[in-house]
Design a protein around this motif. Structure first.
Motif, short mmCIF file in Angstrom:
data_model
loop_
_atom_site.label_atom_id
_atom_site.label_comp_id
_atom_site.label_asym_id
_atom_site.label_seq_id
_atom_site.Cartn_x
_atom_site.Cartn_y
_atom_site.Cartn_z
N TYR A 6 0.85 -1.19 0.00
CA TYR A 6 0.00 0.00 0.00
C TYR A 6 0.88 1.24 0.00
CZ TYR A 6 1.26 0.51 4.91
OH TYR A 6 1.97 0.67 6.07
N SER A 7 0.28 2.37 -0.23
CA SER A 7 0.97 3.66 -0.18
C SER A 7 0.79 4.24 1.22
CB SER A 7 0.36 4.60 -1.22
OG SER A 7 0.89 5.89 -1.09
N GLY A 8 1.76 5.03 1.64
CA GLY A 8 1.70 5.64 2.98
C GLY A 8 0.42 6.42 3.23
N SER A 9 -0.13 7.00 2.17
CA SER A 9 -1.37 7.78 2.34
C SER A 9 -2.56 6.87 2.69
CB SER A 9 -1.68 8.58 1.08
OG SER A 9 -1.85 7.73 -0.02
N ASP A 10 -2.40 5.57 2.48
CA ASP A 10 -3.48 4.62 2.77
C ASP A 10 -3.17 3.77 4.01
OD1 ASP A 10 -4.78 5.50 0.45
OD2 ASP A 10 -3.63 4.11 -0.78
N ARG A 11 -2.27 4.23 4.84
CA ARG A 11 -1.82 3.49 6.01
C ARG A 11 -2.98 3.13 6.95
NH1 ARG A 11 3.05 2.68 7.85
NH2 ARG A 11 3.93 4.36 6.61
N ALA A 12 -3.92 4.03 7.15
CA ALA A 12 -5.03 3.76 8.08
C ALA A 12 -5.86 2.57 7.61
CB ALA A 12 -5.91 5.00 8.24
N ILE A 13 -6.15 2.52 6.32
CA ILE A 13 -6.93 1.40 5.79
C ILE A 13 -6.11 0.12 5.83
CG2 ILE A 13 -8.03 0.48 3.70
CD1 ILE A 13 -8.87 3.39 3.08
N ALA A 14 -4.83 0.21 5.46
CA ALA A 14 -3.97 -0.99 5.50
C ALA A 14 -3.87 -1.54 6.91
CB ALA A 14 -2.58 -0.64 4.96
N SER A 15 -3.76 -0.65 7.88
CA SER A 15 -3.68 -1.07 9.28
C SER A 15 -4.97 -1.76 9.73
CB SER A 15 -3.38 0.13 10.16
OG SER A 15 -3.30 -0.25 11.51
N LYS A 16 -6.10 -1.19 9.31
CA LYS A 16 -7.39 -1.78 9.67
C LYS A 16 -7.55 -3.17 9.05
CE LYS A 16 -10.85 1.02 9.81
NZ LYS A 16 -11.98 1.91 9.47
N ILE A 110 -17.64 -3.77 -0.04
CA ILE A 110 -17.68 -4.93 0.84
C ILE A 110 -17.12 -4.56 2.21
CG2 ILE A 110 -17.51 -6.63 -1.02
CD1 ILE A 110 -14.55 -6.90 -0.33
N ALA A 111 -17.59 -5.23 3.19
CA ALA A 111 -17.09 -5.01 4.55
C ALA A 111 -15.77 -5.74 4.73
CB ALA A 111 -18.13 -5.51 5.56
N ILE A 112 -14.98 -5.28 5.67
CA ILE A 112 -13.68 -5.90 5.91
C ILE A 112 -13.83 -7.36 6.33
CG2 ILE A 112 -11.67 -5.87 7.44
CD1 ILE A 112 -11.61 -2.86 7.14
N ASP A 113 -14.88 -7.71 7.09
CA ASP A 113 -15.03 -9.11 7.50
C ASP A 113 -15.28 -10.02 6.30
OD1 ASP A 113 -17.52 -7.82 7.29
OD2 ASP A 113 -18.49 -9.24 8.63
N ILE A 114 -15.95 -9.51 5.27
CA ILE A 114 -16.14 -10.28 4.04
C ILE A 114 -14.80 -10.40 3.31
CG2 ILE A 114 -17.27 -10.31 1.77
CD1 ILE A 114 -19.67 -8.92 3.16
#
Length: 168
Positions: A6-16, A110-114
């Motif tokens: 991922y790119s650093g700007s997307d860190r929050a989503i990657a972490s989640k 889609i949800a993350i659990d899916i």
């Protein structure tokens, strides 16, 4: 193992996504686990040798990232399954080769659990043996050493040319 690109700007989503995968007992690696005493390229190649799936979290910013493109090219060259996840308005038609041939998932839809369940299913289909991983690791290390040597040779040649120009 899942490698998250991922790119650093997307860190929050990657972490989640990474945290959700870890909660589901799926082995995950992303740059939060980088070691300070080993070059970045070598760590990535070493980890890719153990990777079953590269999860590419792709936003418009990520699609422009040279590092992400490099990671994905390394995965593609070594036959590692890449699962593109589109976020923040990234569109399938904007995917570069070889990603344009793959069916991406859109995280907005889609949800993350899916997503976690999709990845669990993909992992079952893409198991790599320990010996395949070791062999690929040796090939990557050799390729990395060759590339490093070639870069050094080019730099030495450039320096010699510059010296000749100065002496004239």
């Amino acid at each position: 193992m899942i490698f998250i690109s991922y790119s650093g700007s997307d860190r929050a989503i990657a972490s989640k996504v990474g945290s959700s995968l870890e909660t589901a007992n799926i082995n995950v690696w992303w740059d939060a686990y980088l070691l300070p005493n080993e070059p970045f390229e070598q760590q990535i190649q070493r980890i890719l040798a153990l990777t079953n799936i590269v999860l590419a979290i792709l936003s418009p910013q990520t699609l422009a990232s040279e590092w992400v493109r490099w990671e994905l090219s390394q995965a593609s060259q070594n036959g590692i399954y890449i699962l593109p996840i589109l976020i923040n308005g990234a569109r399938p038609e904007n995917l570069p080769p070889p990603l344009h041939l793959m069916q991406p998932l859109i995280l907005d839809d889609i949800a993350i659990d899916i997503l976690v369940e999709e990845i669990r299913l993909k992992l079952k289909k893409t198991k790599r043996s320990y010996y395949q991983s070791r062999s690929k690791d040796a090939q990557r290390r050799f390729a990395s050493a060759v590339a490093h040597t070639a870069r050094n040779a080019v730099n030495i040649k450039k320096q010699k040319i510059e010296k000749k120009k100065i002496l004239r």
